[in-house]
Design a protein around this motif. Sequence first.
Motif, PDB file in Angstrom:
ATOM      1  N   THR A   1      -6.132 -20.618  16.127  1.00  0.00           N
ATOM      2  CA  THR A   1      -6.885 -20.747  17.360  1.00  0.00           C
ATOM      3  C   THR A   1      -5.963 -20.323  18.653  1.00  0.00           C
ATOM      4  O   THR A   1      -6.549 -19.926  19.593  1.00  0.00           O
TER       5      THR A   1
ATOM      6  N   LEU B   1     -14.564 -15.442  28.348  1.00  0.00           N
ATOM      7  CA  LEU B   1     -14.649 -16.646  29.088  1.00  0.00           C
ATOM      8  C   LEU B   1     -15.256 -17.556  27.920  1.00  0.00           C
ATOM      9  O   LEU B   1     -14.617 -18.779  27.304  1.00  0.00           O
ATOM     10  N   ILE B   2     -16.099 -17.243  27.057  1.00  0.00           N
ATOM     11  CA  ILE B   2     -16.583 -18.047  25.976  1.00  0.00           C
ATOM     12  C   ILE B   2     -15.467 -18.177  24.764  1.00  0.00           C
ATOM     13  O   ILE B   2     -15.352 -19.417  24.135  1.00  0.00           O
TER      14      ILE B   2
ATOM     15  N   SER C   1     -15.385 -25.733  16.543  1.00  0.00           N
ATOM     16  CA  SER C   1     -16.435 -25.461  17.087  1.00  0.00           C
ATOM     17  C   SER C   1     -17.939 -25.392  16.229  1.00  0.00           C
ATOM     18  O   SER C   1     -17.640 -24.897  15.166  1.00  0.00           O
TER      19      SER C   1
ATOM     20  N   SER D   1     -22.001 -21.518  18.576  1.00  0.00           N
ATOM     21  CA  SER D   1     -20.911 -20.898  19.588  1.00  0.00           C
ATOM     22  C   SER D   1     -20.409 -19.830  19.262  1.00  0.00           C
ATOM     23  O   SER D   1     -20.266 -18.995  19.905  1.00  0.00           O
TER      24      SER D   1
ATOM     25  N   LEU E   1     -12.509 -18.340  25.183  1.00  0.00           N
ATOM     26  CA  LEU E   1     -11.348 -19.311  25.573  1.00  0.00           C
ATOM     27  C   LEU E   1     -11.882 -20.856  25.113  1.00  0.00           C
ATOM     28  O   LEU E   1     -10.977 -21.721  25.131  1.00  0.00           O
ATOM     29  N   THR E   2     -13.215 -21.053  24.731  1.00  0.00           N
ATOM     30  CA  THR E   2     -13.600 -22.296  24.613  1.00  0.00           C
ATOM     31  C   THR E   2     -13.618 -22.711  23.062  1.00  0.00           C
ATOM     32  O   THR E   2     -13.999 -23.934  22.699  1.00  0.00           O
ATOM     33  N   LEU E   3     -13.506 -21.685  22.331  1.00  0.00           N
ATOM     34  CA  LEU E   3     -13.817 -21.951  20.862  1.00  0.00           C
ATOM     35  C   LEU E   3     -12.649 -22.497  20.403  1.00  0.00           C
ATOM     36  O   LEU E   3     -11.347 -22.297  20.879  1.00  0.00           O
ATOM     37  N   SER E   4     -12.530 -23.249  19.138  1.00  0.00           N
ATOM     38  CA  SER E   4     -11.521 -23.974  18.564  1.00  0.00           C
ATOM     39  C   SER E   4     -12.144 -23.853  17.108  1.00  0.00           C
ATOM     40  O   SER E   4     -13.104 -23.499  16.482  1.00  0.00           O
TER      41      SER E   4
ATOM     42  N   HIS F   1      -6.870 -17.618  21.491  1.00  0.00           N
ATOM     43  CA  HIS F   1      -7.082 -17.984  23.060  1.00  0.00           C
ATOM     44  C   HIS F   1      -5.899 -16.938  23.612  1.00  0.00           C
ATOM     45  O   HIS F   1      -6.373 -16.234  24.805  1.00  0.00           O
TER      46      HIS F   1
END
Length: 472
Positions: free
Chosen positions: A438, A361-362, A370, A374, A364-367, A442
């Motif tokens: 990225t 889940l974490i 980031s 993170s 999926l928040t990265l780019s 994902h």
Amino acid sequence: MTEPEAATGTGEKAPKAQQPGFDRRLLPPMMLGSVLNPINSTIISVALVPIGDALGTPASQTAWLVSALYLATSLGQPVVGRLIDIFGPRRLFLISTSIVGLAGILGTLAPNLGVLIAARVLLGFGTCGGYPAAMALVRSEAKRTGRDSPGGVLTALAVANQTIAVVGPLLGGLLIAVGGWRATFALNIPLAVAAVLLGWWRLPKSAGTGESPQRGRVTAQLDLPGMALFAATLTSMLLFLMNLHLRDWYLLAITLVAGTGFAIRELRAGTPFIDLRVLGGNTPLLATYGRALVAYVVSYAFLYGFSQWTEEGYGFSPFHAGLVQIPMFLLAIGVSIWSGRRKGVRSKLLVGALGQIAACLILLTLSGSSPLWSLLLVAVVFGVPQGLNNLALQNSVYFQADPERTASSAGLLRTFAYIGSMVASSASAASFGERADTGGMHALAWVMLGAGALFLLMTLFDRSLSRVGKTD
């Protein structure tokens, strides 16, 4: 006392306090042999991009360096494990570790990707002997000493493998910084020499896990037709998984035909390669193999996918890509040592499953923009399942398997793990394509999340796990 069940005068087994302990001289070759595979599995993760740049090949082609090792190891682990069950660990350990050294030389001098892939295949076969040999030695020492729960030794093996698995990317980055990507192959030469010498000096010459077969019985005990059908089944299945496409439907047909032939052969053979009658009646062990498959889909997808993304999608060098995973290394080792002192596996697997889901889940928040913290957070969270799952799965097989087939059962655990790694490799190649960006990361994280959820369900509803490891 030298015998584990020496009589006390009344025909009873000697008290545990008077029984001999595990022969600690066996630990160095056991641990070194068992880590040869994880070190080659993980060190390549940060070398894929430099190799691709040097040889002018895209990520979809360098992925074969990962797949080749796992294909060879998936085939070799149960075969070598069965040979160890029959002949004992020493000779197979010496042969396999010698092959590792030859593969290291070939990879160091390789002029192109094809030769590098061949070197990785040799590495796959060469690293097959270490882990089954170690598990067989644990079993034979337990029998010799009369102590059936060598938890400390099993934990030491798991910690050694875990240490190498998570240190591998950092070590690979250091080697590449100093000597280029070829240094990651050259490392196998001194490791193989050390393993051969330790095995020669310290491993017992006796069979260890069973009686030494007479020459005339070898062919029957090896079940060569069963091994050939197993190889055909696994090879066709893994080749399909490496590059999922409907045009390769014939590989699935070969898998079905060869698998059916394998099942018929093993059910009729007097001394089967894999005793399907016993294995089929051992539902807890089958469930453990299934959990290993889905758990390693997540583990290896993170290992390769996250490493490639931090280099191409985030802009890190191979060294810094490995450095980011240090928190996972530290936490995984601590978790393995802490949990290794506690009996039972179910709670470890449940927490490990939840840890994998949280980490996905974490992801999926990265780019690409980031903050660094993170990325470190993902590594920290992944450290928990890395430290718990490997140890719990290993201990499950040790207690659930037929004692006379400990090595081959341990080999099968690795086979299912590597099938999971092949799924992860295929998912990585499909997600990233030409570049690990990225969006691809994902997409891969969603695959990992699905596998993690399945792992949780398979653990949650398996009540037999509550009995594993709780009897001495």
